[in-house]
Design an enzyme around this catalytic site. Sequence first.
Site, short mmCIF file in Angstrom:
data_model
loop_
_atom_site.label_atom_id
_atom_site.label_comp_id
_atom_site.label_asym_id
_atom_site.label_seq_id
_atom_site.Cartn_x
_atom_site.Cartn_y
_atom_site.Cartn_z
N GLU A 119 0.80 -1.41 -0.08
CA GLU A 119 -0.19 -0.01 -0.02
C GLU A 119 0.69 1.24 -0.02
O GLU A 119 0.52 2.44 -0.50
CB GLU A 119 -1.05 0.15 1.22
CG GLU A 119 -2.14 -0.89 0.99
CD GLU A 119 -1.72 -2.44 1.24
OE1 GLU A 119 -0.65 -2.70 1.79
OE2 GLU A 119 -2.67 -3.35 1.17
N ASP A 148 -9.09 -1.02 5.71
CA ASP A 148 -8.17 -1.59 7.00
C ASP A 148 -6.84 -1.91 6.43
O ASP A 148 -5.90 -1.56 7.19
CB ASP A 148 -8.73 -2.85 7.46
CG ASP A 148 -10.41 -3.17 7.52
OD1 ASP A 148 -10.88 -2.88 6.64
OD2 ASP A 148 -10.56 -3.32 8.77
N HIS A 202 -11.03 -6.29 8.05
CA HIS A 202 -11.79 -5.99 6.80
C HIS A 202 -13.20 -5.48 7.18
O HIS A 202 -14.14 -5.74 6.57
CB HIS A 202 -12.30 -7.44 6.09
CG HIS A 202 -10.98 -8.24 5.66
ND1 HIS A 202 -10.07 -8.89 6.49
CD2 HIS A 202 -10.50 -8.27 4.48
CE1 HIS A 202 -9.24 -9.47 5.81
NE2 HIS A 202 -9.38 -9.01 4.37
#
Lengths: 319, 327
Positions: free
Chosen positions: B60, B85, B129
């Site tokens: 990410e 998340d 999640h």
Amino acid sequence: MTDRPDHIPWFRKMLEIRLFEEKVQELFMAGLIEGTTHLCQGQEAVPVGAVAAMHADDVLTNTYRGHGEALARGMDAEAAFAELMGRSSGCCGGVGGSMHLTDFSKGNVGANAIVGAGLPIALGCAMAFKLREEPRVALTFFGDGATNIGTFHESLNMAAVWKAPIVFVITNNLYGEYSPLRSTTPIEDLARRADPFGIPGVVVDGQDVDIVYDNTLSAIERARSGGGATLLEMKTYRYRGHSRADPAKYRPDGELEAWKARDPIDILGGRLASEGQLSAEEQQNLRKEVSAEIDAAADRAAAAPPPTFEEIQSYVYAG
Amino acid sequence: MPVRTYIEAIRETLREEMRRDASVIVLGEDVGKKGGVFLATDGLYDEFGEGRVIDTPLTESLIIGASIGVSVNGLRPVPEIQFADFIFPAFNQIVSEAARMRYRSNGTFSCPMTIRAPFGGGVHGALYHSQSVEAFFTHVPGLKVVVPSTPYDARGLLRSSIRDDDPVLFFEHKKLYRSVRGEVPDSDYSVPLGRANITRPGTQVTIVAYGLMAHYALEAAELVEADGISAEVIDVRTLRPLDTETLLDSVKKTGKAVIVYEDNRFGGYGAEIAALLAEEAFDYLDGPVTRVAGPEVPGVPYSHGLEDWFMVDPDRIAEAVRRLAAY
């Protein structure tokens, strides 16, 4: 050795960086520069040699020890001093200070005080060039310490997969902040960290501006011609401590002196003198000339007004 | 007028924006050939190719960092964070880099990117999640934060976000993806950022919500109507910049406010709205500004009963509205 460009501007630029840093120290002691500073005396061959290999429309990211790359890339010393003094005429309008010299007009996408944060940004620049089929290259300068951060590995991995036009430049000055590299990193030659990603990793003598230039030029040409990324490890040394308050007492006796015996300015100066390009006396005169320019730039910077709140608030969102 | 699901509205808007503007690219984990885990980018790879629909590794920090790099060079990336998340490895790039790019460059450069991320609970996703992460980002000047609740708004706000010159976090409630359908015109309409929407007019209590909770707020308003309570419902839609005018006008009219959010209560986004109302509508208030939010546990739990306990629902909202109406 490749066809070498005129070396006298390189010599001049290295002097400019050295004298700029010394002036910063002086201004800091005088209270004109606040906060902190991270100086790069001893490392001048890396920014000067590497940046000399870049095209005008190439870009770079670098770090909080970033005055060298900024000046090498053509930032006016006055704009740099003004930034360090928090003036509106500073390159970031006084928002950034010493650790964040940024000049988008010269393809300097930003010095970054978060270790490793500039690598993915430079990779994004390289991606944009590749997607638009522009023959441009991104360089990202970072320290030895950054090779232990996740973004280093993420960026090398993705650069290799994408064959991105990027050159990763480690300025290995042997210390991550106050810790010797050997206490935090299990290998000596960080260029080996290119191997897992299948890209070339090259150990470079970072004290010799010619060698820095040649290796960077090869890596840049490789990137520009579609060959992908290269990791360069510039072996060098910072004469000062990590930041302004650090006397660097953690260094073993004799280490600093040994590195000063291979001072990058002396190495190039010796070459210029022996080749008859610039005598020792001419070098002394040049040093005086640059020193006077640095003093004048600092004086002009100090005379500029501070930025206004209205000004900086207008830079938060578009329009 | 065509009826679409929320996810269809997102997908079609991405496709249209990519057709309209060659500088729009999509990148993220499995967004290409797979079309994203929720299929938000399904079909884009086939139409636009690997140069504009880019599969990245599970990194990410790199996804957002690279998006910053391409955006300062004239492209408009729409990175997908597979689940909200997972956004924290990219937190530094978003908060320290993207939000400050304009600021540190004297207004000369910005990051026109739209970070899409599915968020929210109620889907048995458990600890990694299900979370609501908006409050971490609404705090940051330089960022915009958008949470659409309907297919119409998803399309109109995604258009505005992609065309906006600042970095936008675009949070899509994953429970709405296929459970909500609505009319979505084919026209090139957009919903401007920074405008809340009064989704139900009323006179006695204002209910402020966003995302899934905007739907639950409407259900709660129906429930209390049976008790003779007239509730006005506001869907905030853009959390930053906040449409303070619509909120203040409503509360000055009703004198009472219930703020609903799915995240845990303490320090959540609704606290900012509560502070706004206390500071700027104090003289109009006829009861305590009330929050209905999640409990103080560090993540939505998995087990069915526990998740139900965590999630705010229409009954809890209605109960709070009744209490406040009777104050």
